[in-house]
Design an enzyme around this catalytic site. Structure first.
Site: not given
Ligand code: PMT
Length: 409
Positions: A215-216
């Site tokens: 993810s980020n």
């Protein structure tokens, strides 16, 4: 000033500083402008102005006790008061009350009512104290927290103080406080009335196995600010959000998704009935080709190699399907920022792109503020200085409204 305050219920919290002696005049001005005023006093405030005075000028008994002795069943007064507020003013706000508001204490009627305010109620805070207390890093840090919540802080005046010293700390005159209150309540024109706005927010999560994902850092703050503001400006809003810790804003439809493919599905199904799409989500560009059905054990192999495949570019796909829709993307860049954003603007067939940097303090992921430029297909650029994402959302939407007008939506 009269029209903005007329008919509004204003809650006025008075805490214990010498400037409390000016609050009967503030109440008088608010009442004269047509507002109904309910005063909350802390115990120390009663050393500086009496509840009888404030109760008389406000024509409402002053509230101080969360548990008023002999009124059975009335301990929920703070909830009911908070729900009828058009505006909550704290004047004067002492260093102690600021600290309690910033950190969520609920130990008196003023602080408890503040915590019970619905999120859409604006808050005006008027700090007043001696200069050293005001400039102390603890007080400034508390003010920063309150500012970050979108509250309006009316800075103190500079001048002679009750201590005999001189400097910033004086409470501004009641007329200035009443004028600021009126400015806050000034109704915004509903520039997006009748428009259907679709907004994406947050990151996507691309699973590796049942317990891990790629993810980020997106917190969803930018996209949620846009969605809430668009709703306030009269739009019918659908917010498609990846996994974030923000709760559903009131007054709009929220679709929660996890992965880029889920986000694509949700956005594609909403897109045909959309007038304006703003893509603030940080969509993962890659996903794991084969998601493991059970937890990958580190004992099973040495290093782990994952094969990543490209996710679809959702915005580019919608850009190809665009008919009457106005499309606004974001570009998160670290270098050659204008060149890269301009390329995305063209390749994705956008009407505008909001450029922010990933490596600039106060901009991009997670922060409450952002610093952006908006680029248009004709090469023009509008730059904005650092501001709260909530305020920036209003600026971006006002640009979008002009673009839609130009596109004859
Ligand atoms: O959520 P916050 O913590 O508040 O942070 C806000 C933000 C930094 C996430 C936001 O301001 C932002 O910049 N969002 C876009 C981030 C991004 O993915 O930028 P990009 O340059 O990689 O993508 C360009 C555009 O294409 C974006 O509108 C993106 O949503 C879209 N895109 C990207 C990849 C992909 N596979 N599909 C897409 O639709």
């Amino acid at each position: 000033m009269k029209s903005e305050l007329n008919g509004k219920t204003i809650l006025l919290g008075v805490s214990g500083g010498i400037a409390a002696y000016k609050t009967p005049e503030l109440v008088r001005l608010l009442k004269k402008a047509g507002a109904s005023v309910q005063v909350f006093m802390t115990e120390p405030a009663k050393q500086f102005v009496t509840p009888v005075t404030l109760g008389t000028v406000s024509e409402n008994p002053v509230l101080s006790d969360v548990f008023p002795g002999n009124r059975e069943g009335s301990w929920t007064v703070h909830i009911h008061q908070a729900r009828r507020a058009a505006l909550f003013i704290v004047a004067p706000a002492t260093a102690n009350t600021l600290a309690k508001l910033a950190h969520g204490h609920a130990d008196n009627m003023l602080t408890t009512t503040y915590l019970a305010l619905p999120p859409e109620v604006p808050v005006l805070i008027v700090p007043a104290m001696d200069t050293d207390m005001f400039v102390h890093p603890a007080t400034q840090a508390n003010l920063e927290i309150l500012r970050g919540r979108g509250h309006v802080i009316l800075p103190p005046d500079d001048g002679p103080l009750a201590s005999g010293l001189s400097g910033p700390g004086r409470m501004p005159e009641p007329a200035k406080i009443a004028e600021t209150a009126a400015g806050i309540l000034k109704s915004e024109p509903k520039i997006l009335a009748g428009k259907r706005v679709l907004i994406s927010a947050g990151p996507t999560r691309e699973p590796i196995d049942p317990v891990r994902f790629i993810s980020n850092y997106s917190s969803g703050k930018m996209g949620f600010a846009l969605a809430e503001t668009a709703a306030r400006l009269g739009a019918e809003v659908t917010l498609v959000s990846g996994p974030v810790h923000l709760s559903d804003p009131a007054g709009l439809r929220v679709i929660r998704v996890e992965s880029a493919l889920e986000m694509q599905k949700a956005l594609e199904s909403e897109f045909p009935r959309t007038d304006l799409l703003i893509m603030a989500a940080a969509v993962a560009d890659y996903r794991v080709e084969t998601v493991a059905g059970s937890k990958i054990k580190k004992e099973d192999s040495g290093n782990l190699e994952l094969k990543l495949v490209k996710n679809p570019d959702i915005l580019a796909g919608l850009g190809k399907k665009k008919k009457h829709q106005t499309l606004v993307g974001f570009a998160l860049e670290t270098d050659r920022i204008v060149e890269n954003a301009t390329r995305k603007l063209k390749e994705k067939n956008l009407d505008a792109i909001v450029l922010n940097r990933a490596n600039e303090p106060g901009a991009g992921f997670e922060t409450d503020t952002n610093i952006v430029k908006i680029l248009f297909p004709d090469g023009t650029v509008t730059e904005f200085s650092k501001m709260l994402k909530k305020d920036l959302a209003g600026q971006i939407l006002s640009v979008c409204s002009r673009v839609m007008e130009h596109n004859h939506v």
